[in-house]
Design an enzyme around this catalytic site. Structure first.
Site, PDB file in Angstrom:
ATOM      1  N   SER A   1       0.861  -1.185   0.000  1.00 35.79           N
ATOM      2  CA  SER A   1       0.000   0.000   0.000  1.00 35.79           C
ATOM      3  C   SER A   1       0.891   1.227   0.000  1.00 35.79           C
ATOM      4  O   SER A   1       2.086   1.145   0.331  1.00 35.79           O
ATOM      5  CB  SER A   1      -0.887  -0.003   1.247  1.00 35.79           C
ATOM      6  OG  SER A   1      -1.488   1.259   1.455  1.00 35.79           O
TER       7      SER A   1
ATOM      8  N   TYR B   1      -2.286  -0.872  10.257  1.00 33.90           N
ATOM      9  CA  TYR B   1      -2.278  -1.049   8.803  1.00 33.90           C
ATOM     10  C   TYR B   1      -0.905  -0.682   8.233  1.00 33.90           C
ATOM     11  O   TYR B   1      -0.347  -1.429   7.417  1.00 33.90           O
ATOM     12  CB  TYR B   1      -3.364  -0.176   8.176  1.00 33.90           C
ATOM     13  CG  TYR B   1      -3.564  -0.411   6.699  1.00 33.90           C
ATOM     14  CD1 TYR B   1      -4.153  -1.578   6.232  1.00 33.90           C
ATOM     15  CD2 TYR B   1      -3.185   0.551   5.764  1.00 33.90           C
ATOM     16  CE1 TYR B   1      -4.352  -1.792   4.879  1.00 33.90           C
ATOM     17  CE2 TYR B   1      -3.381   0.355   4.414  1.00 33.90           C
ATOM     18  CZ  TYR B   1      -3.967  -0.816   3.970  1.00 33.90           C
ATOM     19  OH  TYR B   1      -4.153  -1.024   2.622  1.00 33.90           O
TER      20      TYR B   1
END
Length: 276
Positions: free
Chosen positions: A143, A156
């Protein structure tokens, strides 16, 4: 014949978002697909779409955190199809909340799916991908939060930074050990998927506002466009694939700002609140 035609392609997290878009695109290019997702109905819907394009498709319900199940799945698929040419480790989840407010269970969930899910998938399929020799390719989705950390996304970011390190080490090992397997790390920015709407939130987070802001202001890239960018990068055997203008801008910003970004992001967040 196209680059992907006839190749056996494994995609985890194929029930929605980028995983589904990759599957549909590859089905149209003649790939043989092994699709999995924890959501049985979702992966079945993807299978139907791919079969409608005339592709050979196998669909399975799979929890990538279940190591035994992933190993069994990889062996069964290899016995059915032979060497696996490409593996796309896409499955992922998200949690929003400060470290102080976040529950251990939610942090563990993100790490288990996003990091250990990748490790389980790669470890299970790597011998079969190596057997495919020059057509072997491992594609791991990190990401933009694997490039830059952000407040309220500590779990995350941690998982995606870990995925980035794992991917880069794996790439070096394949070269060092003389394997012909390519390894690509994918770094999407805001992609219009349901990951945030389906995510977990700490008690003081306003889930509806966060999801609405993501959909309206951050998620600028459609999953189909993301799949197109990823598949083009994989076809060119790129080490890094940045998905979306926001990902490219963040990558450039970090190269210039270095660790100083850690002081700039909180300032920017406070400023955005003031203007709102």
């Amino acid at each position: 014949m196209g680059y992907y035609s006839g190749r056996v392609v494994v995609i985890t997290g194929a029930g929605s978002g980028i995983g589904r878009a990759l599957a549909v695109d590859l089905a149209g290019q003649g790939a043989r697909l092994a699709l999995s997702d924890q959501n049985t109905d979702a992966v079945a819907a993807t299978v139907r779409r791919c079969e409608g394009a005339g592709a050979w498709v196998r669909g399975d319900t799979l929890d990538v955190t279940d190591r035994s199940a992933v190993l069994t799945y990889a062996q069964a698929l290899a016995e059915e199809s032979g060497p696996v040419d490409l593996v796309f480790a896409v499955a992922g989840v998200i949690h929003t909340g400060t470290v102080l407010d976040s529950e251990f269970e939610d942090i563990e969930h993100v790490i288990n799916v996003n990091f250990w899910g990748v490790v389980n998938t790669v470890k299970a399929f790597l011998p079969h991908v190596i057997a495919a020799k020059r057509s072997g390719h491992v594609v791991i989705v990190s990401s933009v939060f694997g490039i830059v950390a952000a407040p309220h996304y500590s779990a995350y970011s941690a998982s995606k930074f870990a995925v980035r390190g794992f991917t880069e080490a794996l790439r070096q090992e394949m070269v060092l050990d003389g394997h012909e397997v390519a390894v690509t790390g994918v770094y999407p920015g805001g992609v219009r998927t349901s990951i945030l709407r389906n995510g977990r939130f700490a008690s003081r987070e306003d889930a509806s506002v966060i999801a609405r802001t993501f959909d309206k202001k951050i998620a600028r890239t459609e999953p189909e466009k993301a799949a197109e960018i990823i598949l083009r990068g994989v076809r060119r055997r790129r080490a890094y694939v940045l998905v979306g203008m926001d990902a490219r801008l963040v990558s450039a910003f970090i190269r210039v700002a270095g660790s100083a970004y850690q002081g700039l992001l909180p300032w920017g967040r406070r400023l955005s609140r003031w203007w709102r």
